[in-house]
Motif scaffolding. Sequence first.
Motif, PDB file in Angstrom:
ATOM      1  N   ALA A  17       0.835  -1.209   0.000  1.00 32.70           N
ATOM      2  CA  ALA A  17       0.000   0.000   0.000  1.00 32.70           C
ATOM      3  C   ALA A  17       0.865   1.253   0.000  1.00 32.70           C
ATOM      4  N   SER A  18       1.978   1.228   0.734  1.00 34.69           N
ATOM      5  CA  SER A  18       2.881   2.384   0.758  1.00 34.69           C
ATOM      6  C   SER A  18       3.489   2.619  -0.620  1.00 34.69           C
ATOM      7  N   LEU A  19       3.874   1.539  -1.296  1.00 33.16           N
ATOM      8  CA  LEU A  19       4.453   1.675  -2.628  1.00 33.16           C
ATOM      9  C   LEU A  19       3.444   2.279  -3.609  1.00 33.16           C
ATOM     10  N   LEU A  20       2.199   1.805  -3.550  1.00 28.80           N
ATOM     11  CA  LEU A  20       1.162   2.360  -4.422  1.00 28.80           C
ATOM     12  C   LEU A  20       0.918   3.840  -4.108  1.00 28.80           C
ATOM     13  N   SER A  21       1.015   4.205  -2.823  1.00 28.15           N
ATOM     14  CA  SER A  21       0.839   5.602  -2.444  1.00 28.15           C
ATOM     15  C   SER A  21       1.924   6.484  -3.050  1.00 28.15           C
ATOM     16  N   TRP A  22       3.190   6.013  -2.996  1.00 27.57           N
ATOM     17  CA  TRP A  22       4.288   6.796  -3.568  1.00 27.57           C
ATOM     18  C   TRP A  22       4.198   6.848  -5.085  1.00 27.57           C
ATOM     19  N   LEU A  23       3.805   5.752  -5.716  1.00 29.11           N
ATOM     20  CA  LEU A  23       3.661   5.749  -7.171  1.00 29.11           C
ATOM     21  C   LEU A  23       2.583   6.738  -7.605  1.00 29.11           C
ATOM     22  N   ALA A  24       1.490   6.793  -6.853  1.00 26.15           N
ATOM     23  CA  ALA A  24       0.427   7.741  -7.181  1.00 26.15           C
ATOM     24  C   ALA A  24       0.907   9.176  -7.011  1.00 26.15           C
ATOM     25  N   GLN A  25       1.700   9.435  -5.971  1.00 24.20           N
ATOM     26  CA  GLN A  25       2.219  10.793  -5.775  1.00 24.20           C
ATOM     27  C   GLN A  25       3.213  11.159  -6.879  1.00 24.20           C
ATOM     28  N   TRP A  26       4.032  10.215  -7.280  1.00 26.39           N
ATOM     29  CA  TRP A  26       4.962  10.427  -8.401  1.00 26.39           C
ATOM     30  C   TRP A  26       4.178  10.763  -9.665  1.00 26.39           C
ATOM     31  N   ALA A  27       3.109  10.015  -9.918  1.00 24.86           N
ATOM     32  CA  ALA A  27       2.269  10.288 -11.087  1.00 24.86           C
ATOM     33  C   ALA A  27       1.628  11.665 -10.986  1.00 24.86           C
ATOM     34  N   GLY A  28       1.215  12.059  -9.774  1.00 22.56           N
ATOM     35  CA  GLY A  28       0.627  13.389  -9.596  1.00 22.56           C
ATOM     36  C   GLY A  28       1.599  14.498  -9.968  1.00 22.56           C
ATOM     37  N   ILE A  29       2.863  14.335  -9.587  1.00 23.09           N
ATOM     38  CA  ILE A  29       3.876  15.334  -9.953  1.00 23.09           C
ATOM     39  C   ILE A  29       4.076  15.348 -11.463  1.00 23.09           C
ATOM     40  N   TYR A  30       4.152  14.166 -12.058  1.00 17.70           N
ATOM     41  CA  TYR A  30       4.375  14.080 -13.509  1.00 17.70           C
ATOM     42  C   TYR A  30       3.230  14.748 -14.277  1.00 17.70           C
ATOM     43  N   PHE A  31       2.001  14.462 -13.929  1.00 25.53           N
ATOM     44  CA  PHE A  31       0.871  15.038 -14.658  1.00 25.53           C
ATOM     45  C   PHE A  31       0.772  16.546 -14.434  1.00 25.53           C
ATOM     46  N   THR A  32       1.212  17.026 -13.267  1.00 32.67           N
ATOM     47  CA  THR A  32       1.259  18.477 -13.065  1.00 32.67           C
ATOM     48  C   THR A  32       2.305  19.111 -13.972  1.00 32.67           C
ATOM     49  N   LEU A  33       3.442  18.446 -14.136  1.00 28.52           N
ATOM     50  CA  LEU A  33       4.451  18.931 -15.082  1.00 28.52           C
ATOM     51  C   LEU A  33       3.885  18.982 -16.497  1.00 28.52           C
ATOM     52  N   MET A  34       3.186  17.943 -16.891  1.00 26.10           N
ATOM     53  CA  MET A  34       2.603  17.900 -18.224  1.00 26.10           C
ATOM     54  C   MET A  34       1.541  18.994 -18.385  1.00 26.10           C
ATOM     55  N   ALA A  35       0.740  19.219 -17.346  1.00 24.13           N
ATOM     56  CA  ALA A  35      -0.283  20.254 -17.409  1.00 24.13           C
ATOM     57  C   ALA A  35       0.330  21.635 -17.548  1.00 24.13           C
ATOM     58  N   PHE A  36       1.562  21.799 -17.073  1.00 20.29           N
ATOM     59  CA  PHE A  36       2.258  23.076 -17.152  1.00 20.29           C
ATOM     60  C   PHE A  36       3.063  23.207 -18.444  1.00 20.29           C
ATOM     61  N   GLY A  37       3.068  22.165 -19.255  1.00 17.55           N
ATOM     62  CA  GLY A  37       3.834  22.213 -20.484  1.00 17.55           C
ATOM     63  C   GLY A  37       5.308  21.926 -20.313  1.00 17.55           C
ATOM     64  N   LEU A  38       5.710  21.370 -19.189  1.00 26.27           N
ATOM     65  CA  LEU A  38       7.124  21.055 -18.938  1.00 26.27           C
ATOM     66  C   LEU A  38       7.407  19.605 -19.336  1.00 26.27           C
ATOM     67  N   ASP A  39       7.125  19.293 -20.590  1.00 28.47           N
ATOM     68  CA  ASP A  39       7.293  17.922 -21.065  1.00 28.47           C
ATOM     69  C   ASP A  39       8.745  17.466 -21.013  1.00 28.47           C
ATOM     70  N   GLU A  40       9.694  18.406 -21.157  1.00 25.01           N
ATOM     71  CA  GLU A  40      11.104  18.019 -21.197  1.00 25.01           C
ATOM     72  C   GLU A  40      11.603  17.494 -19.860  1.00 25.01           C
ATOM     73  N   VAL A  41      10.909  17.809 -18.787  1.00 26.34           N
ATOM     74  CA  VAL A  41      11.337  17.329 -17.460  1.00 26.34           C
ATOM     75  C   VAL A  41      11.042  15.841 -17.332  1.00 26.34           C
ATOM     76  N   GLY A  42       9.844  15.424 -17.721  1.00 21.15           N
ATOM     77  CA  GLY A  42       9.505  14.009 -17.801  1.00 21.15           C
ATOM     78  C   GLY A  42       9.440  13.281 -16.470  1.00 21.15           C
ATOM     79  N   TRP A  43       9.421  11.940 -16.576  1.00 18.92           N
ATOM     80  CA  TRP A  43       9.315  11.094 -15.380  1.00 18.92           C
ATOM     81  C   TRP A  43      10.554  11.208 -14.498  1.00 18.92           C
ATOM     82  N   GLY A  44      11.735  11.366 -15.109  1.00 18.73           N
ATOM     83  CA  GLY A  44      12.950  11.501 -14.308  1.00 18.73           C
ATOM     84  C   GLY A  44      12.922  12.733 -13.437  1.00 18.73           C
ATOM     85  N   GLY A  45      12.492  13.862 -14.015  1.00 21.58           N
ATOM     86  CA  GLY A  45      12.371  15.081 -13.218  1.00 21.58           C
ATOM     87  C   GLY A  45      11.299  14.955 -12.153  1.00 21.58           C
TER      88      GLY A  45
END
Length: 365
Positions: A236-264
């Motif tokens: 459950a903890s791992l799924l929680s962190w993965l969801a938070q990681w995805a939340g950061i990624y989609f916020t980057l995409m929503a801001f147009g910062l595609d170059e940062v990507g999953w690594g950023g």
Amino acid sequence: MTTRAGAARRSPLRRWGLPALRVAVIVAVGALAVWKLDLGEVHDAFKITSWALLAVAVAANFASVAFKGLAWKGVVDALPGRRQRTRYVDVIPPLFIGFLFNTVLAARVGELVKAMLLRRRMARRGPRPPTTTLLGTVVAENLVSTITWVGLVVGIGLFMPLPSYAWFASVGLGAACLAIVLVATLSGPGRQLPPWLDTGPLWARARRAMERFWVGVRESHLGLREPRQLATVVGASLLSWLAQWAGIYFTLMAFGLDEVGWGGAGLLLVTITLAQAFPVLPGNLLVFQAAAVVPLTASYGVHAAEALAFSVVLQATEAVVGVAVGFLFLVAEGVGFGQLRREAEAEDRREQRAEAARADPLARS
């Protein structure tokens, strides 16, 4: 009488001194930011290219909290002597209300609120553990979650480049948490603190408080010796962190910062988590922004104004979950923090009297 007078003299400092200091820090840093940054550029940088992706980011943060609740439930269910499992619907409201208090206040007050609210809910359906025991489950869940986070960071670093400071800080924090978990899991019952703490009235009170808290933490880890229960909490903890990681990624995409990507997004997950581990200001204001702006500007060349605007939106996507949903649950709960604190203090006094009675029969009077 002297103790009460001293407490009365200290209360104005606690009530007004520390909040005034925090406000002064916020004003000073804000003034520095206004002086150094072009506010026009910052205003222009608030450009959301996709509101749909931002909504997905909010949903991912909501899922992160929901999975965290599942992990906490796993720790509570593993408490020694628990004959019935805790209902998930009893865990979620205290969790969101705790996030609300952690957002609007400093010093992780929400962790205590979570424990007290869950205890109230458990009392409606049967025996309830002491508040210190439930607070121990909060600590245990956070420790296991942090160790899981380190494992995720290592996995990210194997495929995506991370700066050396992210490695050192993550592994160092994870090693400290792992040491506490091992000591708590492998230690036996009995005296948990050195005897030199048992000297004098003040030290005696501090020792009893620390000992009760440590016993709660230790008991919360005993059930995690069961592999299946530990796997539930870690999963459950791992799924929680993965969801938070995805939340950061989609916020980057929503801001147009595609170059940062999953690594950023992974790097931001590291820096923001480290910053939130030691909250000094309500909502971790300014510290959160620094934890997002520095890696974006230093590692990915994002303009400072754009990075600052992104950090504000990112914190909003995370805070809206805790503040909005937590406030609704708080209204539905119909209880204030003052009442919860009085209940916890009353229970603490009862536990102290019980301990004193066991140690010395004459202390009953």
